[in-house]
Design a protein around this motif. Structure first.
Motif, PDB file in Angstrom:
ATOM      1  N   PRO A  53       0.808  -1.227   0.000  1.00  0.00           N
ATOM      2  CA  PRO A  53       0.000   0.000   0.000  1.00  0.00           C
ATOM      3  C   PRO A  53       0.839   1.274   0.000  1.00  0.00           C
ATOM      4  O   PRO A  53       0.574   2.208  -0.762  1.00  0.00           O
ATOM      5  CB  PRO A  53      -0.826  -0.129   1.280  1.00  0.00           C
ATOM      6  CG  PRO A  53      -0.865  -1.580   1.571  1.00  0.00           C
ATOM      7  CD  PRO A  53       0.431  -2.145   1.085  1.00  0.00           C
ATOM      8  N   THR A  83       0.949   3.855  -3.153  1.00  0.00           N
ATOM      9  CA  THR A  83       0.339   5.166  -2.878  1.00  0.00           C
ATOM     10  C   THR A  83       1.339   6.290  -3.094  1.00  0.00           C
ATOM     11  O   THR A  83       1.006   7.326  -3.684  1.00  0.00           O
ATOM     12  CB  THR A  83      -0.205   5.207  -1.444  1.00  0.00           C
ATOM     13  OG1 THR A  83      -1.171   4.161  -1.273  1.00  0.00           O
ATOM     14  CG2 THR A  83      -0.870   6.547  -1.158  1.00  0.00           C
ATOM     15  N   HIS A  91      -5.334   2.647  -2.454  1.00  0.00           N
ATOM     16  CA  HIS A  91      -4.660   2.357  -1.180  1.00  0.00           C
ATOM     17  C   HIS A  91      -5.534   1.480  -0.297  1.00  0.00           C
ATOM     18  O   HIS A  91      -5.042   0.518   0.327  1.00  0.00           O
ATOM     19  CB  HIS A  91      -4.336   3.662  -0.458  1.00  0.00           C
ATOM     20  CG  HIS A  91      -3.654   3.463   0.867  1.00  0.00           C
ATOM     21  ND1 HIS A  91      -2.302   3.279   0.990  1.00  0.00           N
ATOM     22  CD2 HIS A  91      -4.155   3.400   2.135  1.00  0.00           C
ATOM     23  CE1 HIS A  91      -1.983   3.114   2.265  1.00  0.00           C
ATOM     24  NE2 HIS A  91      -3.094   3.172   2.977  1.00  0.00           N
ATOM     25  N   SER A 147      -4.517  -2.322   0.776  1.00  0.00           N
ATOM     26  CA  SER A 147      -4.430  -2.561   2.220  1.00  0.00           C
ATOM     27  C   SER A 147      -5.350  -3.700   2.632  1.00  0.00           C
ATOM     28  O   SER A 147      -4.978  -4.557   3.449  1.00  0.00           O
ATOM     29  CB  SER A 147      -4.810  -1.287   2.988  1.00  0.00           C
ATOM     30  OG  SER A 147      -3.907  -0.242   2.738  1.00  0.00           O
TER      31      SER A 147
END
Length: 261
Positions: free
Chosen positions: A9, A13, A214, A218
Motif C-alpha cells: 500500500p 500510494t 490504497h 491494504s
C-alpha cells in the motif's frame, strides 16, 4: 531467473501521489502559460497535452489506467470472495464493473454526451449548466443507498478509506463540476477562475482514486497476505516461456482485525 514485484500500500500510494502531483503542477503551469505567455508558440500545445480538463492527453491516460487498475483489484477481491461464497461477493463484482465503466467513460467522455439533450430539456443555467450532473447525481444517490450495508460491514480502516475516497471523488466530480458549470455559464470557459476550478476538480478526482487504490491494496494485504507479480525469465537451456502470475487465495475476514497501515 525469478523476480517478484510486491504491491504494498505505501509504495503504490507514494508512487501514485507523485504522479498526481506532477500532473497537477504541469497542468497548472500549462494553463498559466496560455494566459500569461500567449505569444509563446508551444504554450497551446503544452496546455493541450497536460491540461487536466482536456481530453485525450497525458492526464486522461493516467486516469484511465488508475481506474482500470482499481477495476482489476476489485475483480481479484471479487474472485476470492466468490471462492468463499461471501455474502457480498456480488457487490465486489459490481464495483469492478463500475470502475471499468468509469475507465471507458474517462477515455470517451461518455457522460458529457448527456449535456445537450438534458440542457434543452431542463433549460438549465447556473450551477446546473453542466446538466449531466442531474442524472449522474441521481444514480450516485441510488448507488450510495444500495451500498450502505456493504460499507458498514467492512473493517473500520477500510470503511474510513472508502468513505474518504468517495467524498473526494464525488466532491470533485459533481460538486466542483457544478461550480465549474456556473463559471462556464457566467464568465466562460476561457476565464482564469474556470481553469483553477477545473484543476481542483480533477485533482480531487485523482486523489480519490489514489485513496481508493490504497484501501483496496491494504485490504488485500491484511486479508489475503498481499499481492504481487512473479516474473520468470527462462535460462538458455530452459524451454519455459515468460509469464506473469498473480496469485490471490480466498479471502477470509478475521473478526476484530484492523488493516495494517
Amino acid at each position: 531467473m525469478k523476480s517478484q514485484i510486491a504491491l504494498t500500500p505505501g509504495a503504490v500510494t507514494q508512487f501514485l501521489l507523485r504522479l498526481v502531483a506532477c500532473l497537477v503542477v504541469l497542468s497548472f503551469l500549462s494553463q498559466m502559460s496560455v494566459y500569461f505567455l500567449p505569444e509563446v508558440k508551444w504554450a497551446n500545445f503544452f496546455a493541450k497535452a497536460f491540461n487536466l480538463d482536456a481530453e485525450k492527453n497525458v492526464p486522461t491516460l493516467y486516469s484511465c489506467l488508475a481506474l482500470l487498475f482499481s477495476s482489476l483489484l476489485l475483480a481479484a477481491i471479487a474472485n476470492a470472495k466468490n471462492l468463499d461464497s461471501d455474502h457480498y461477493k456480488n457487490h465486489w463484482k459490481f464495483l469492478s464493473f463500475i470502475f471499468l465503466f468509469l475507465c471507458l467513460d474517462e477515455a470517451g467522455s461518455l457522460h458529457e454526451k448527456l449535456m445537450e439533450p438534458m440542457r434543452s430539456l431542463l433549460n438549465a443555467s447556473g450551477f446546473l449548466y453542466f446538466t449531466w450532473v442531474v442524472p449522474i447525481g441521481f444514480l450516485v444517490a441510488i448507488f450510495l443507498l444500495s451500498y450502505s450495508k456493504f460499507v458498514f460491514h467492512l473493517p473500520v480502516s477500510t470503511k474510513k478509506l472508502f468513505v474518504a475516497a468517495c467524498a473526494l471523488y464525488i466532491g470533485g466530480g459533481i460538486g466542483m463540476e457544478m461550480l465549474g458549470g456556473y463559471l462556464s455559464y457566467t464568465t466562460g470557459e476561457g476565464s482564469l477562475a474556470y481553469a483553477l476550478v477545473t484543476t481542483i476538480e480533477e485533482s480531487l478526482e485523482m486523489l480519490g482514486i489514489v485513496v481508493f487504490i490504497h484501501a483496496l491494496i491494504s485490504y488485500i494485504k491484511t486479508y489475503v497476505g498481499g499481492v504481487g507479480w512473479n516474473i520468470y525469465i527462462p535460462g538458455k537451456n530452459s524451454q519455459a516461456t515468460d509469464y506473469q502470475n498473480i496469485g490471490l487465495p480466498a479471502l477470509s475476514e478475521p473478526a476484530h482485525t484492523n488493516l495494517l497501515k
